[in-house]
Enzyme design. Structure first.
Site, PDB file in Angstrom:
ATOM      1  N   PRO A 165      19.053  48.505  27.224  1.00 47.06           N
ATOM      2  CA  PRO A 165      19.707  49.337  28.241  1.00 47.06           C
ATOM      3  C   PRO A 165      18.726  49.878  29.270  1.00 47.06           C
ATOM      4  O   PRO A 165      19.143  50.385  30.310  1.00 47.06           O
ATOM      5  CB  PRO A 165      20.342  50.468  27.421  1.00 47.06           C
ATOM      6  CG  PRO A 165      19.611  50.465  26.127  1.00 47.06           C
ATOM      7  CD  PRO A 165      19.188  49.066  25.874  1.00 47.06           C
TER       8      PRO A 165
ATOM      9  N   ASP B 264      34.353  32.207  41.320  1.00 44.35           N
ATOM     10  CA  ASP B 264      34.317  33.318  40.379  1.00 44.35           C
ATOM     11  C   ASP B 264      33.960  34.621  41.085  1.00 44.35           C
ATOM     12  O   ASP B 264      33.358  34.617  42.162  1.00 44.35           O
ATOM     13  CB  ASP B 264      33.267  33.072  39.287  1.00 44.35           C
ATOM     14  CG  ASP B 264      33.696  32.003  38.305  1.00 44.35           C
ATOM     15  OD1 ASP B 264      34.893  31.704  38.247  1.00 44.35           O
ATOM     16  OD2 ASP B 264      32.817  31.479  37.592  1.00 44.35           O
TER      17      ASP B 264
ATOM     18  N   GLU C 169      15.337  51.856  17.551  1.00 40.02           N
ATOM     19  CA  GLU C 169      14.976  52.431  18.846  1.00 40.02           C
ATOM     20  C   GLU C 169      14.362  51.401  19.791  1.00 40.02           C
ATOM     21  O   GLU C 169      13.975  51.734  20.907  1.00 40.02           O
ATOM     22  CB  GLU C 169      13.995  53.595  18.658  1.00 40.02           C
ATOM     23  CG  GLU C 169      14.582  54.795  17.933  1.00 40.02           C
ATOM     24  CD  GLU C 169      15.739  55.412  18.695  1.00 40.02           C
ATOM     25  OE1 GLU C 169      15.573  55.736  19.884  1.00 40.02           O
ATOM     26  OE2 GLU C 169      16.825  55.569  18.086  1.00 40.02           O
TER      27      GLU C 169
ATOM     28  N   ARG D 193      27.387  28.401  31.197  1.00 40.80           N
ATOM     29  CA  ARG D 193      28.498  27.814  31.953  1.00 40.80           C
ATOM     30  C   ARG D 193      28.065  27.324  33.332  1.00 40.80           C
ATOM     31  O   ARG D 193      28.802  26.606  33.994  1.00 40.80           O
ATOM     32  CB  ARG D 193      29.661  28.808  32.071  1.00 40.80           C
ATOM     33  CG  ARG D 193      29.345  30.031  32.893  1.00 40.80           C
ATOM     34  CD  ARG D 193      30.450  31.087  32.765  1.00 40.80           C
ATOM     35  NE  ARG D 193      31.718  30.606  33.253  1.00 40.80           N
ATOM     36  CZ  ARG D 193      32.099  30.658  34.513  1.00 40.80           C
ATOM     37  NH1 ARG D 193      31.278  31.149  35.434  1.00 40.80           N
ATOM     38  NH2 ARG D 193      33.284  30.213  34.885  1.00 40.80           N
TER      39      ARG D 193
END
Length: 273
Positions: free
Chosen positions: A92, A176, A119, A161
């Site tokens: 993150p 897309d 962590e 893809r």
């Protein structure tokens, strides 16, 4: 493309054996290798983590097993003829994962993923391997998961893809959401299929008109509508030079006005006297 994943939960990556990714692997478009990090531990508990320096809650993944695992993966890949590896670290704390980044990674011949738990991984591991290969620290969203394996699945599907031979129709990803070109910074609009009427709900008549120009215009207008409703921040970031006259008319109808530099901002709703 060769794809290696080092993890303490190899079974979490079973979805890589199904759907488009699994078919691509079966056809040899992808060469997938899943490695159990605990194979590079030497104590009877197969320990991969320890307490953090400086104190605090949680545990940190140790340098030794990660170093030995990555050295072994690199040696095996080079022996198998792979080249130019890229280390992809789901976290993150990383840069946002976008369609542009998926396109960039799809041009690489070898991706090595290091999904962490607890962590995270001791920072020295990334610093060490950054001297040997590009390191991409990547976030799939502004939230925290229990581990990085789910992010590996997301990134792999988005990248795979785009590889030649994976999709049945090689052009299907060009329209897309976020696709480079006309759809950059836009969300794809709604789609429909047969039957033409379902529970008294009809499809938009333009889709059966046979007029390809009008259909293309309708789809672009709907892309603007959906983007304005769900992701107005994308329109604010759009390059105004990408908009034609009809685009600007559509944006005006949707409540957007141009700035002096050409970029658009959302007009506040009118207030009745």
């Amino acid at each position: 493309m060769r794809l290696d994943v080092v993890t303490i939960f190899p079974e979490y990556l079973e979805p890589l054996n199904v759907s488009l990714v699994g078919k691509a692997s079966a056809r040899g478009v992808l060469d997938v290798h899943i490695h159990d990090l605990r194979e590079w531990t030497y104590d009877r508990h197969s320990t991969v983590d320890d307490t953090p320096y400086g104190g605090g809650p949680g545990m940190v993944m140790k340098t030794e097993p990660w170093g030995e695992a990555l050295d072994a993966v690199l040696a095996d890949g080079y022996e198998a003829g792979a080249r130019e590896p890229v280390l992809v670290v789901p976290t993150p704390s990383g840069r946002p994962f976008t369609q542009d980044l998926a396109v960039e990674l799809s041009a690489r011949p070898w991706l090595i993923f290091t999904p962490a738990r607890y962590e995270g991984i001791d920072r020295r591991v990334m610093d060490e391997y950054a001297t040997r290969m590009p390191v991409y620290e990547v976030s799939i969203g502004d939230y925290v998961l229990a581990g990085g394996e789910a992010a590996v699945l997301v990134i792999t599907e988005a990248v795979a893809r785009l590889l030649p031979g994976v999709l049945g129709n090689a052009e299907s990803h060009q329209d897309d959401s976020f696709a480079p070109g006309p759809m950059a910074n836009l969300l794809e609009g709604p789609v429909y299929t047969k039957p033409p009427v379902w529970r008294d709900r009809s499809i938009p008549p333009v889709l059966t008109s046979g007029h390809h120009g009008k259909i293309a215009r309708w789809r672009r207008d709907e892309a603007f509508r959906r983007t304005a409703e769900n992701r107005p921040d994308l329109i604010e970031r759009c390059d105004p030079s990408a908009f034609d006259k009809k685009d600007r008319e559509t944006l005006s109808i949707l409540g957007w006005a141009p700035e002096p530099d050409g970029r658009f901002w959302r007009r506040p709703p009118a207030v009745e006297e």
